[in-house]
Scaffold this motif. Structure first.
Motif, PDB file in Angstrom:
ATOM      1  N   THR A  32       0.726  -1.267  -0.006  1.00 25.45           N
ATOM      2  CA  THR A  32       0.078  -0.080   0.120  1.00 25.45           C
ATOM      3  C   THR A  32       0.756   1.504   0.124  1.00 25.45           C
ATOM      4  O   THR A  32       0.247   2.357  -0.292  1.00 25.45           O
ATOM      5  N   ASP A  33       2.141   1.051   0.294  1.00 23.75           N
ATOM      6  CA  ASP A  33       2.949   2.191   0.303  1.00 23.75           C
ATOM      7  C   ASP A  33       4.521   1.862   0.101  1.00 23.75           C
ATOM      8  O   ASP A  33       4.785   0.512   0.166  1.00 23.75           O
ATOM      9  N   PRO A  34       5.487   2.569   0.003  1.00 26.43           N
ATOM     10  CA  PRO A  34       6.888   2.311  -0.303  1.00 26.43           C
ATOM     11  C   PRO A  34       7.402   1.398   0.862  1.00 26.43           C
ATOM     12  O   PRO A  34       8.563   0.673   0.758  1.00 26.43           O
ATOM     13  N   SER A  35       6.964   1.588   1.979  1.00 23.49           N
ATOM     14  CA  SER A  35       7.571   0.835   3.155  1.00 23.49           C
ATOM     15  C   SER A  35       7.667  -0.599   2.923  1.00 23.49           C
ATOM     16  O   SER A  35       8.187  -1.346   3.537  1.00 23.49           O
ATOM     17  N   VAL A  36       6.823  -1.136   1.983  1.00 23.63           N
ATOM     18  CA  VAL A  36       6.691  -2.547   1.533  1.00 23.63           C
ATOM     19  C   VAL A  36       8.258  -3.070   1.317  1.00 23.63           C
ATOM     20  O   VAL A  36       8.479  -4.070   1.215  1.00 23.63           O
ATOM     21  N   LEU A  37       9.048  -2.301   0.772  1.00 27.79           N
ATOM     22  CA  LEU A  37      10.283  -2.875   0.483  1.00 27.79           C
ATOM     23  C   LEU A  37      11.133  -3.373   1.432  1.00 27.79           C
ATOM     24  O   LEU A  37      12.106  -4.089   1.165  1.00 27.79           O
ATOM     25  N   MET A  38      10.951  -2.875   2.578  1.00 24.67           N
ATOM     26  CA  MET A  38      11.581  -3.432   3.700  1.00 24.67           C
ATOM     27  C   MET A  38      11.016  -4.851   4.054  1.00 24.67           C
ATOM     28  O   MET A  38      12.004  -5.568   4.597  1.00 24.67           O
TER      29      MET A  38
ATOM     30  N   LEU B  19       3.008  -0.252  -6.842  1.00 23.00           N
ATOM     31  CA  LEU B  19       2.748   1.094  -6.702  1.00 23.00           C
ATOM     32  C   LEU B  19       3.095   2.240  -7.933  1.00 23.00           C
ATOM     33  O   LEU B  19       3.991   2.061  -8.525  1.00 23.00           O
ATOM     34  N   ALA B  20       2.034   2.790  -8.148  1.00 26.07           N
ATOM     35  CA  ALA B  20       1.913   3.710  -9.318  1.00 26.07           C
ATOM     36  C   ALA B  20       2.725   5.089  -9.065  1.00 26.07           C
ATOM     37  O   ALA B  20       2.660   5.552  -7.862  1.00 26.07           O
ATOM     38  N   GLY B  21       3.304   5.424 -10.115  1.00 27.51           N
ATOM     39  CA  GLY B  21       3.937   6.780 -10.162  1.00 27.51           C
ATOM     40  C   GLY B  21       5.149   6.708  -9.020  1.00 27.51           C
ATOM     41  O   GLY B  21       5.970   5.691  -8.942  1.00 27.51           O
ATOM     42  N   THR B  22       5.309   8.067  -8.421  1.00 27.72           N
ATOM     43  CA  THR B  22       6.188   8.242  -7.548  1.00 27.72           C
ATOM     44  C   THR B  22       5.650   8.396  -6.269  1.00 27.72           C
ATOM     45  O   THR B  22       4.759   9.274  -5.943  1.00 27.72           O
ATOM     46  N   GLN B  23       6.029   7.444  -5.192  1.00 30.68           N
ATOM     47  CA  GLN B  23       5.460   7.402  -3.795  1.00 30.68           C
ATOM     48  C   GLN B  23       6.615   7.850  -2.857  1.00 30.68           C
ATOM     49  O   GLN B  23       7.668   7.299  -2.852  1.00 30.68           O
ATOM     50  N   ILE B  24       6.112   8.618  -1.654  1.00 31.04           N
ATOM     51  CA  ILE B  24       7.106   8.699  -0.501  1.00 31.04           C
ATOM     52  C   ILE B  24       6.465   8.699   0.646  1.00 31.04           C
ATOM     53  O   ILE B  24       5.384   9.040   1.011  1.00 31.04           O
ATOM     54  N   SER B  25       7.204   7.801   1.558  1.00 34.08           N
ATOM     55  CA  SER B  25       6.727   7.762   2.911  1.00 34.08           C
ATOM     56  C   SER B  25       7.548   8.202   4.107  1.00 34.08           C
ATOM     57  O   SER B  25       8.918   7.718   3.855  1.00 34.08           O
ATOM     58  N   ALA B  26       7.179   8.963   4.934  1.00 31.41           N
ATOM     59  CA  ALA B  26       8.170   9.346   6.161  1.00 31.41           C
ATOM     60  C   ALA B  26       7.519   9.042   7.174  1.00 31.41           C
ATOM     61  O   ALA B  26       6.189   9.174   7.616  1.00 31.41           O
ATOM     62  N   ASN B  27       8.348   8.496   8.303  1.00 28.09           N
ATOM     63  CA  ASN B  27       7.577   7.951   9.410  1.00 28.09           C
ATOM     64  C   ASN B  27       8.416   8.304  10.565  1.00 28.09           C
ATOM     65  O   ASN B  27       9.778   8.316  10.530  1.00 28.09           O
ATOM     66  N   ALA B  28       7.723   8.232  12.047  1.00 27.38           N
ATOM     67  CA  ALA B  28       8.600   8.293  13.231  1.00 27.38           C
ATOM     68  C   ALA B  28       7.982   7.555  14.298  1.00 27.38           C
ATOM     69  O   ALA B  28       6.841   7.244  14.035  1.00 27.38           O
ATOM     70  N   GLN B  29       8.637   7.036  15.010  1.00 29.56           N
ATOM     71  CA  GLN B  29       8.001   6.261  16.243  1.00 29.56           C
ATOM     72  C   GLN B  29       8.778   6.350  17.593  1.00 29.56           C
ATOM     73  O   GLN B  29      10.106   7.045  17.529  1.00 29.56           O
TER      74      GLN B  29
ATOM     75  N   LEU C 182       4.581   3.509  19.419  1.00 25.61           N
ATOM     76  CA  LEU C 182       3.737   4.286  18.907  1.00 25.61           C
ATOM     77  C   LEU C 182       4.511   4.916  17.756  1.00 25.61           C
ATOM     78  O   LEU C 182       5.665   5.285  17.809  1.00 25.61           O
ATOM     79  N   GLY C 183       3.665   4.891  16.587  1.00 24.56           N
ATOM     80  CA  GLY C 183       4.330   5.476  15.388  1.00 24.56           C
ATOM     81  C   GLY C 183       3.378   6.061  14.735  1.00 24.56           C
ATOM     82  O   GLY C 183       2.003   5.848  14.722  1.00 24.56           O
ATOM     83  N   GLY C 184       3.640   6.799  13.584  1.00 24.31           N
ATOM     84  CA  GLY C 184       2.927   7.609  12.687  1.00 24.31           C
ATOM     85  C   GLY C 184       3.646   8.316  11.636  1.00 24.31           C
ATOM     86  O   GLY C 184       4.927   8.372  11.515  1.00 24.31           O
ATOM     87  N   GLY C 185       3.159   8.766  10.601  1.00 27.13           N
ATOM     88  CA  GLY C 185       3.832   9.375   9.459  1.00 27.13           C
ATOM     89  C   GLY C 185       2.953   9.765   8.628  1.00 27.13           C
ATOM     90  O   GLY C 185       1.577   9.796   8.476  1.00 27.13           O
ATOM     91  N   ALA C 186       3.146  10.082   7.179  1.00 28.95           N
ATOM     92  CA  ALA C 186       2.582  10.250   6.039  1.00 28.95           C
ATOM     93  C   ALA C 186       3.138   9.826   4.759  1.00 28.95           C
ATOM     94  O   ALA C 186       4.273   9.368   4.606  1.00 28.95           O
ATOM     95  N   THR C 187       2.300   9.386   3.912  1.00 28.07           N
ATOM     96  CA  THR C 187       2.612   9.170   2.431  1.00 28.07           C
ATOM     97  C   THR C 187       1.934  10.030   1.430  1.00 28.07           C
ATOM     98  O   THR C 187       0.991  10.436   1.435  1.00 28.07           O
ATOM     99  N   TRP C 188       3.099  10.604   0.554  1.00 25.10           N
ATOM    100  CA  TRP C 188       2.579  11.399  -0.487  1.00 25.10           C
ATOM    101  C   TRP C 188       2.838  10.512  -1.901  1.00 25.10           C
ATOM    102  O   TRP C 188       3.775   9.771  -1.945  1.00 25.10           O
ATOM    103  N   ARG C 189       1.834  10.906  -2.669  1.00 25.57           N
ATOM    104  CA  ARG C 189       1.764  10.239  -4.009  1.00 25.57           C
ATOM    105  C   ARG C 189       1.786  11.192  -5.284  1.00 25.57           C
ATOM    106  O   ARG C 189       0.992  12.051  -5.043  1.00 25.57           O
ATOM    107  N   PHE C 190       2.691  11.007  -6.058  1.00 23.97           N
ATOM    108  CA  PHE C 190       2.582  12.017  -7.426  1.00 23.97           C
ATOM    109  C   PHE C 190       2.341  11.368  -8.564  1.00 23.97           C
ATOM    110  O   PHE C 190       2.922   9.946  -8.953  1.00 23.97           O
TER     111      PHE C 190
END
Length: 433
Positions: A55-61, A70-80, A425-433
């Motif tokens: 569902t987002d680029p973190s799947v590569l881990m 994943l379509a186009g360019t996607q960026i996911s930034a997270n913190a925990q 506890l974690g959270g973050g955002a995913t941008w899709r272009f």
């Protein structure tokens, strides 16, 4: 991760140094507790479906092949942040003086960043940086187990470029070379009290170093039909070599001082290995709202049983123990995603990991056991190209008994870690272009 027996560096065998100093070199909660959480949305699934859900680029881990979805360019930034509750309580069999050490596991921050880019309809590239192993222990300096360990920390950060290709409409394959930057630190008290006849303050030994190791993540993703995907992922072992001079302070025990003069040690070398793993996952779209997820995993800890030294000195000589009796660990998890509305998605998961040690082999420098994970999280689509997510995971270890005896002196440290747990506890955002 493991620590091998000490190797000979310079002109002396460094294992003898640890035997005299009483260093117990542990790997700080690495063992059977693999940290699946890295701030991404999947935190709320207890690793269920991790190698099949893209569902987002973190799947590569978890599975490098997933970025082909994943379509186009996607960026996911997270913190925990990882919050711990790990407190040792002495029992009637304990023979060491000192307090109970307090909460040895305080908190540990983390962050991750992932990006994927679709080259064409079949190929994609990506990059991720994340920390998915290593925690830290910090007991009170004068606690009862200070001659086994006072502080131990292992921090690892992975850098993973990734390339993936969809060979057919059903089959995708991905590969991600992995570069791991590792930091290791340990601190232990040295007993200056010769044969229990004198009352001298403790000495101190501190050792820390960094290293870089390499490995590879491989993955296959197969689409069974329009509703079901199966993923299979493999991560190779990564070897880290720490090599530095130990800092020994305030040693007044003549036995230890004499040994140090004989050894003339310049460098202490410790090898640490992150073991290979295999993960099989399934994701099935039950209906427009519900997606069911599952995972089975294996981690190769049995090859890494000799992970450190626990030693003891008296007027006669020294003794050393290196085999911690590690065994393979197994993971199983089940989870689900509920698409409540077009904007809101709810994640939930339950996971189990077996212990890499039996109860009788548990040590205070690595007090691990079997773990249960209970996780939940939400994902909110702010707009078409932006998602926000938050998640919480309870890692429950329960009560863990610990009894360790110094081989020569016969002195025993005995007690229980009660209601042990991690809160992530974690959270973050995913941008899709």
């Amino acid at each position: 991760m493991r620590l091998t027996p000490i190797r000979c560096v310079s002109s002396t065998c460094l294992g003898a140094l640890l035997s005299v100093l009483g260093l117990s070199a542990g790997n700080a909660w690495a063992g059977g507790i693999l940290i699946y959480e890295a701030g991404q949305e999947g935190n709320g699934l207890a690793n269920a479906g991790a190698a099949a859900l893209a569902t987002d680029p973190s799947v590569l881990m978890s599975n490098p092949a997933g970025i082909t979805q994943l379509a186009g360019t996607q960026i996911s930034a997270n913190a925990q942040v990882i919050l711990g509750d790990l407190s040792f309580s002495r029992d009637s069999n304990n023979q060491f003086d000192g307090n109970e050490g307090g909460n040895a596991l305080q908190w540990l921050p983390g962050a991750s960043f992932f990006i994927s880019h679709q080259l064409d309809e079949r190929s994609a590239v990506g990059f991720g940086t994340y920390g998915n192993f290593g925690l830290a222990l910090d007991y009170d300096d004068d606690w009862a187990g200070r001659y086994f360990t006072q502080e131990a920390a292992v921090i690892g950060v992975s850098f993973q470029p990734t390339i993936a290709h969809r060979f057919t409409d059903q089959l995708s394959v991905g590969v991600g070379p992995r570069i791991v930057y590792g930091y290791y630190r340990t601190e232990v008290a040295i007993n200056n009290n010769l044969l229990g006849l004198l009352d001298r303050p403790d000495g101190q030994l501190e050792y820390k170093d960094t290293d870089v190791g390499t490995g590879v993540n491989l993955g296959v993703l197969y689409t069974v039909d329009e509703r079901t995907q199966v993923g299979l992922a493999y991560t190779s072992k990564v070897k880290l070599e720490f090599k530095d001079s130990p800092d020994v302070r305030n040693v007044s025990n003549p036995i230890i001082n004499a040994a140090l003069r004989r050894l003339d040690v310049d460098t202490l070398e410790l090898d640490m290995t992150i073991p290979q793993t295999v993960l099989l996952s399934v994701a099935h779209q039950l209906d427009p709202q519900w997606k069911l997820l599952g995972s089975l995993g294996w981690q190769d800890w049995s090859d890494f049983g000799q992970i450190g030294v626990e030693v003891d000195a008296d007027a006669v000589g020294v003794d050393r123990t290196v085999d911690r009796q590690y065994k393979d660990t197994w993971h199983a998890s089940l989870g689900a995603q509920y698409q409540a509305t077009p904007k809101w998605r709810w994640n939930m998961g339950l996971g189990y990991d077996s212990s890499a040690v039996d109860d009788e082999d548990r040590t205070v420098d690595n007090p691990m056991g079997e773990t249960w994970r209970l996780a939940t999280g939400i994902n909110y689509q702010v707009e078409k190209g932006l998602d926000l997510h938050m998640a919480y995971t309870l890692v429950w270890l329960g009560d863990m008994d610990d009894e360790q005896t110094k081989a020569r002196s016969g002195t025993t440290l005995s007690g229980t870690y009660r209601n042990s747990a991690l809160h992530i506890l974690g959270g973050g955002a995913t941008w899709r272009f």
